[in-house]
Write a protein that holds these residues in place. Sequence first.
Motif, short mmCIF file in Angstrom:
data_model
loop_
_atom_site.label_atom_id
_atom_site.label_comp_id
_atom_site.label_asym_id
_atom_site.label_seq_id
_atom_site.Cartn_x
_atom_site.Cartn_y
_atom_site.Cartn_z
N TRP A 74 -14.74 5.14 -3.73
CA TRP A 74 -13.34 4.95 -4.14
C TRP A 74 -13.04 5.43 -5.55
N SER A 87 0.83 -1.20 0.00
CA SER A 87 0.00 0.00 0.00
C SER A 87 0.87 1.25 0.00
N VAL A 140 -8.42 5.09 -8.75
CA VAL A 140 -9.07 4.64 -7.52
C VAL A 140 -8.31 5.19 -6.32
N ARG A 141 -9.07 5.68 -5.35
CA ARG A 141 -8.50 6.05 -4.05
C ARG A 141 -9.33 5.34 -2.99
N CYS A 142 -8.67 4.45 -2.25
CA CYS A 142 -9.38 3.67 -1.23
C CYS A 142 -8.67 3.83 0.11
N PRO A 143 -9.34 3.41 1.17
CA PRO A 143 -8.68 3.47 2.48
C PRO A 143 -7.40 2.64 2.49
N VAL A 154 -7.71 -3.61 -3.85
CA VAL A 154 -8.09 -3.04 -5.15
C VAL A 154 -7.79 -4.05 -6.25
N LEU A 183 -17.35 0.66 -7.39
CA LEU A 183 -16.28 1.50 -6.85
C LEU A 183 -16.83 2.86 -6.41
N SER A 226 -4.90 7.04 2.60
CA SER A 226 -5.45 6.53 1.35
C SER A 226 -4.40 5.79 0.53
N VAL A 265 -7.66 -1.04 3.14
CA VAL A 265 -8.00 -1.93 2.02
C VAL A 265 -6.75 -2.21 1.22
N LYS A 269 -18.73 2.72 -3.17
CA LYS A 269 -17.82 2.63 -2.02
C LYS A 269 -17.15 3.97 -1.74
N TRP A 288 -3.78 4.76 -3.48
CA TRP A 288 -4.21 5.16 -4.83
C TRP A 288 -3.72 4.14 -5.84
#
Length: 106
Positions: free
Chosen positions: A48, A3, A66-69, A77, A43, A10, A72, A46, A12
């Motif tokens: 994201w 990550s 995509v930008r997720c926590p 992803v 997505l 975040s 995750v 969510k 990405w």
Amino acid sequence: MTSESTGTGSAWAALIHSPGPTASGPLFRDPRFAHHLAFLRSLDEKGWLVAAGSFADADGEGMTVVRCPASVGLDGVERLARADEAVVSGLLSVRIRPWRVVMAGT
């Protein structure tokens, strides 16, 4: 994959899509493309999805940002991107690129 974070919690990624091994003819007319749109909607639901679209200079190719926590992470992803039914069916191929964002607008 590991990550990458901007320090804001975040992860990405850029998902680079191209025609897959079973693609023939215009991708947007293939009934399986609806699965890809459902993936993109998931997505978005969510929170994201940053942006998605096709490249203007390459038929059948596109990118999803995509930008997720960070919890995750890019592994999560990648699992989702590879589970996209358009990818599973071979209509699309996906390449997941971790993106180290150093500056983002508001």
